[in-house]
Structures are given as C-alpha cells and as structure tokens.
Design a protein around this motif. Structure first.
Motif, PDB file in Angstrom:
ATOM      1  N   CYS A  33       9.172  -2.846   4.226  1.00 62.76           N
ATOM      2  CA  CYS A  33      10.241  -1.909   3.856  1.00 62.76           C
ATOM      3  C   CYS A  33      10.636  -2.060   2.389  1.00 62.76           C
ATOM      4  N   CYS A  34      10.787  -3.299   1.940  1.00 62.28           N
ATOM      5  CA  CYS A  34      11.211  -3.527   0.552  1.00 62.28           C
ATOM      6  C   CYS A  34      10.114  -3.137  -0.435  1.00 62.28           C
ATOM      7  N   ALA A  35       8.854  -3.387  -0.090  1.00 60.96           N
ATOM      8  CA  ALA A  35       7.762  -3.010  -0.993  1.00 60.96           C
ATOM      9  C   ALA A  35       7.702  -1.497  -1.171  1.00 60.96           C
ATOM     10  N   ILE A  36       7.809  -0.751  -0.062  1.00 59.00           N
ATOM     11  CA  ILE A  36       7.794   0.707  -0.154  1.00 59.00           C
ATOM     12  C   ILE A  36       9.001   1.206  -0.945  1.00 59.00           C
ATOM     13  N   LEU A  56      18.337  -4.241   0.300  1.00 61.00           N
ATOM     14  CA  LEU A  56      18.680  -3.405  -0.859  1.00 61.00           C
ATOM     15  C   LEU A  56      18.697  -4.228  -2.140  1.00 61.00           C
ATOM     16  N   ALA A  57      19.181  -5.462  -2.052  1.00 57.85           N
ATOM     17  CA  ALA A  57      19.173  -6.329  -3.232  1.00 57.85           C
ATOM     18  C   ALA A  57      17.744  -6.585  -3.713  1.00 57.85           C
ATOM     19  N   LEU A  58      16.833  -6.829  -2.781  1.00 54.24           N
ATOM     20  CA  LEU A  58      15.435  -7.036  -3.142  1.00 54.24           C
ATOM     21  C   LEU A  58      14.829  -5.765  -3.744  1.00 54.24           C
ATOM     22  N   ILE A  59      15.128  -4.611  -3.153  1.00 52.36           N
ATOM     23  CA  ILE A  59      14.576  -3.355  -3.648  1.00 52.36           C
ATOM     24  C   ILE A  59      15.076  -3.061  -5.056  1.00 52.36           C
ATOM     25  N   LEU A  60      16.370  -3.241  -5.284  1.00 56.23           N
ATOM     26  CA  LEU A  60      16.929  -2.950  -6.606  1.00 56.23           C
ATOM     27  C   LEU A  60      16.369  -3.901  -7.660  1.00 56.23           C
ATOM     28  N   THR A  61      16.229  -5.168  -7.306  1.00 50.36           N
ATOM     29  CA  THR A  61      15.710  -6.136  -8.284  1.00 50.36           C
ATOM     30  C   THR A  61      14.261  -5.861  -8.618  1.00 50.36           C
ATOM     31  N   TYR A  62      13.428  -5.708  -7.603  1.00 51.48           N
ATOM     32  CA  TYR A  62      12.011  -5.478  -7.878  1.00 51.48           C
ATOM     33  C   TYR A  62      11.749  -4.062  -8.357  1.00 51.48           C
ATOM     34  N   GLY A  63      12.631  -3.124  -8.026  1.00 57.56           N
ATOM     35  CA  GLY A  63      12.486  -1.785  -8.570  1.00 57.56           C
ATOM     36  C   GLY A  63      12.570  -1.774 -10.083  1.00 57.56           C
ATOM     37  N   GLY A  64      13.399  -2.656 -10.654  1.00 54.48           N
ATOM     38  CA  GLY A  64      13.483  -2.751 -12.109  1.00 54.48           C
ATOM     39  C   GLY A  64      12.184  -3.231 -12.734  1.00 54.48           C
ATOM     40  N   ALA A  70      -2.473  -0.604 -11.223  1.00 54.54           N
ATOM     41  CA  ALA A  70      -2.557  -1.112  -9.852  1.00 54.54           C
ATOM     42  C   ALA A  70      -2.541  -2.641  -9.783  1.00 54.54           C
ATOM     43  N   PRO A  71      -3.296  -3.365 -10.635  1.00 52.40           N
ATOM     44  CA  PRO A  71      -3.259  -4.839 -10.538  1.00 52.40           C
ATOM     45  C   PRO A  71      -1.870  -5.440 -10.745  1.00 52.40           C
ATOM     46  N   PRO A  72      -1.136  -5.079 -11.827  1.00 49.48           N
ATOM     47  CA  PRO A  72       0.208  -5.669 -11.951  1.00 49.48           C
ATOM     48  C   PRO A  72       1.166  -5.231 -10.854  1.00 49.48           C
ATOM     49  N   LEU A  73       0.999  -4.032 -10.318  1.00 47.68           N
ATOM     50  CA  LEU A  73       1.839  -3.607  -9.196  1.00 47.68           C
ATOM     51  C   LEU A  73       1.616  -4.505  -7.989  1.00 47.68           C
ATOM     52  N   LEU A  74       0.357  -4.783  -7.696  1.00 50.61           N
ATOM     53  CA  LEU A  74       0.052  -5.647  -6.555  1.00 50.61           C
ATOM     54  C   LEU A  74       0.535  -7.072  -6.800  1.00 50.61           C
ATOM     55  N   ASN A  75       0.490  -7.536  -8.040  1.00 49.08           N
ATOM     56  CA  ASN A  75       1.010  -8.870  -8.347  1.00 49.08           C
ATOM     57  C   ASN A  75       2.508  -8.949  -8.054  1.00 49.08           C
ATOM     58  N   ASP A  76       3.239  -7.882  -8.382  1.00 48.77           N
ATOM     59  CA  ASP A  76       4.668  -7.874  -8.085  1.00 48.77           C
ATOM     60  C   ASP A  76       4.914  -7.842  -6.578  1.00 48.77           C
ATOM     61  N   VAL A  77       4.055  -7.171  -5.832  1.00 48.56           N
ATOM     62  CA  VAL A  77       4.192  -7.158  -4.371  1.00 48.56           C
ATOM     63  C   VAL A  77       3.960  -8.563  -3.814  1.00 48.56           C
ATOM     64  N   VAL A  78       3.002  -9.294  -4.384  1.00 48.22           N
ATOM     65  CA  VAL A  78       2.772 -10.682  -3.962  1.00 48.22           C
ATOM     66  C   VAL A  78       4.007 -11.531  -4.248  1.00 48.22           C
ATOM     67  N   ALA A  79       4.622 -11.326  -5.424  1.00 46.34           N
ATOM     68  CA  ALA A  79       5.849 -12.067  -5.734  1.00 46.34           C
ATOM     69  C   ALA A  79       6.970 -11.696  -4.770  1.00 46.34           C
ATOM     70  N   ALA A  99       0.165 -14.545   2.375  1.00 48.28           N
ATOM     71  CA  ALA A  99      -0.104 -14.076   1.013  1.00 48.28           C
ATOM     72  C   ALA A  99      -1.591 -13.955   0.710  1.00 48.28           C
ATOM     73  N   ILE A 100      -2.437 -14.685   1.431  1.00 53.35           N
ATOM     74  CA  ILE A 100      -3.864 -14.697   1.102  1.00 53.35           C
ATOM     75  C   ILE A 100      -4.483 -13.299   1.109  1.00 53.35           C
ATOM     76  N   PRO A 101      -4.251 -12.460   2.135  1.00 53.06           N
ATOM     77  CA  PRO A 101      -4.844 -11.105   2.072  1.00 53.06           C
ATOM     78  C   PRO A 101      -4.356 -10.297   0.881  1.00 53.06           C
ATOM     79  N   LEU A 102      -3.054 -10.387   0.565  1.00 55.39           N
ATOM     80  CA  LEU A 102      -2.524  -9.656  -0.585  1.00 55.39           C
ATOM     81  C   LEU A 102      -3.148 -10.144  -1.881  1.00 55.39           C
ATOM     82  N   ILE A 103      -3.297 -11.456  -2.009  1.00 54.78           N
ATOM     83  CA  ILE A 103      -3.888 -12.013  -3.223  1.00 54.78           C
ATOM     84  C   ILE A 103      -5.350 -11.612  -3.345  1.00 54.78           C
TER      85      ILE A 103
END
Length: 281
Positions: free
Chosen positions: A84-87, A154-162, A207-216, A260-264
């Motif tokens: 939910c937060c990633a989307i 919502l806190a996670l979404i707002l922070t990572y949305g930035g 796409a690569p940096p976006l996926l890195n942020d999703v891993v974080a 995290a392994i599949p995402l990485i």
C-alpha cells in the motif's frame, strides 16, 4: 553449407581453451578465498570470550522456533503495508514531480508548494513524522480520525513520496525538450504529450533508483511498530520481553532479509539492463 564447413583456426581454438581455463581458475580462486575468509570469521567470532553468552542471548534455536509463528504473522502486516505504501508513494511522487515541472508564472504557487513539500519531508527524519502522525493527529480528537496503522502508513507515504518525487523529476527533466515540442507539433495537448511521450521515457530511465527506494521502504515499514501495531518487529519485541532473550529480533531480521531478496534481485536486473541499454550492448 559454408558455415557447416567452417572450422576455427588453431589460434582461435587456443584462445577459447585459454578463456575456459581462466574462467575455471577464477571460480576456484573465488571459492577458495570465500571459504578462507568465512572460516577466519567463524573462528574469530566463536573463539571470542563472550561468544557463548552472545549465542544464548541472540541465537537460541528453541526460542527462535517458538517466536517464528508470531513474527511471521506480524510480517504479513509489514507486507501489506509495504504494498500500500509503495503504491501510494509512487503515485504521490509522480504527482509532485509533474507539478514541479509545470511551466509558466501562473503555476508558480503550485511549484512553490510542491517544492516546499519535497524540502520538508526529505529533511524530516522518518521517526519524527511517524510520531507526529501516530500520536499527534489522534491527540486532536477529531471525529473520523483514521487508525494508528493508517496514520503510520500516511507518514511513510508522505516521507517516501518526497524522495520519489525528486527521482521522477530528474527523469522528466532528462527527456530532451524537443520530445515534448515534437509531440505538441503533432497536435497532442500538454497532458497527452506528458502521458504518452515524456513520462514513459522518464519512468524507464529512473526505474533503478525508484526500485532502490522501494527496497529502502521495505525496511522502514518495520518502524510502524513504534506506533503500536503488531508487525514483525513488534511481535519480536513482545516475544523478547517474555523470554528476556533477543533471539526473536534475529528471527525478524532474517525474515526481512528474505523478503528483500526478490526486490533486490529485480533492482539489480533492471539496473544491469539499463546499463546495457545505455552502452548499446
């Protein structure tokens, strides 16, 4: 017919054999060095004076087996929260990035608000944002206030949305302006040109940096435990409080690594493909 009759020269066969030998040698050297370093680390750690106490405190197999079901149940909450937060963060970041790239003086207030949002939430520590949303917002006692879990999300979404907004903006600005001009010359509106021409190229490039942020983000969803929901970390904390042993935390950590392994792996594959595409390989 000529291809079937073609035979490599003696020099080519020698080069191929040499490459095969070098490949086998590289694999053997890598395996030997890995085994040597692993053995050295194992001997160093297990030979330390306090190893037995550390093993009992952090690596108790029985406590790990007892805590695993509860930690797994909590991990399912982390997985749902991650999705939910990633989307939400991706959609919010894309929206903010588009707003920051609007041109014209009439859009200055919108650009200023979007820039202020990214500066604020990229500068605030996530743990402070979580405390503000999870404990500050319910303190207002407003009717219809969402649950603590929703507020934490919502806190996670707002922070990572930035963070994601700046990644998207970099991708949008990396597309040459002639692409947008060509789309407009074909009769597309600005919105259509952004949707069909600019954004597809921008998303593919970043796409690569976006996926890195999703891993974080996958790791940081564990901070939701600070607000009280029983996720994997909170379940490990409760199990640890019952046994006075930290092994449940190790169980939770291992599960997060496995998650995290599949995402990485996907991130590494996308990064490799992007590098090959840029190099023309």
């Amino acid at each position: 017919m000529s291809a079937a009759l073609h035979q490599p020269s003696a020099a080519q066969r020698a080069r191929n054999a040499y490459r095969r030998r070098q490949t086998v040698l590289s694999v053997l050297v890598a395996a030997a060095s890995t085994a040597a370093i692993g053995t050295l680390l194992a001997v160093t750690v297990t030979g330390a004076p306090g190893w037995e106490r550390v093993r009992q405190t952090f690596l108790d197999p029985q406590i790990a087996r007892d805590a695993l079901p509860r930690v797994l149940t909590g991990l399912w909450l982390n997985v749902r929260l991650l999705v939910c937060c990633a989307i939400g963060a991706l959609l919010l970041g894309l929206l903010i990035a588009v707003l920051r790239t609007l041109r014209g003086p009439v859009f200055f207030p919108v650009r200023a608000l979007a820039a202020g949002y990214t500066y604020t939430f990229r500068g605030l520590p996530l743990i402070i944002v979580l405390y503000l949303f999870a404990f500050g917002v319910p303190g207002l006692r407003v009717e219809g206030t969402p649950s603590v879990l929703v507020l934490g999300g919502l806190a996670l979404i707002l922070t990572y949305g930035g963070y994601l907004a700046e990644v998207f903006r970099a991708g949008i600005e990396s597309v040459h302006p002639s692409q947008l001009a060509a789309a407009r010359s074909l009769g597309l509106s600005y919105r259509q040109a952004m949707r069909h021409v600019v954004l597809p190229q921008a998303v593919r490039r970043v796409a690569p940096p976006l996926l890195n942020d999703v891993v974080a983000l996958q790791k940081d969803v564990g901070l939701i435990s600070l607000a009280g929901p029983i996720d994997a970390v909170r379940a490990a904390q409760l199990a640890s409080a019952q046994t006075f042993n930290y092994t449940p935390y190790i169980v939770a950590g291992v599960l997060f690594v496995l998650l995290a392994i599949p995402l990485i792996a996907v991130t590494d594959q996308v990064t490799l493909r992007a590098a090959r595409r840029q190099s023309g390989g």
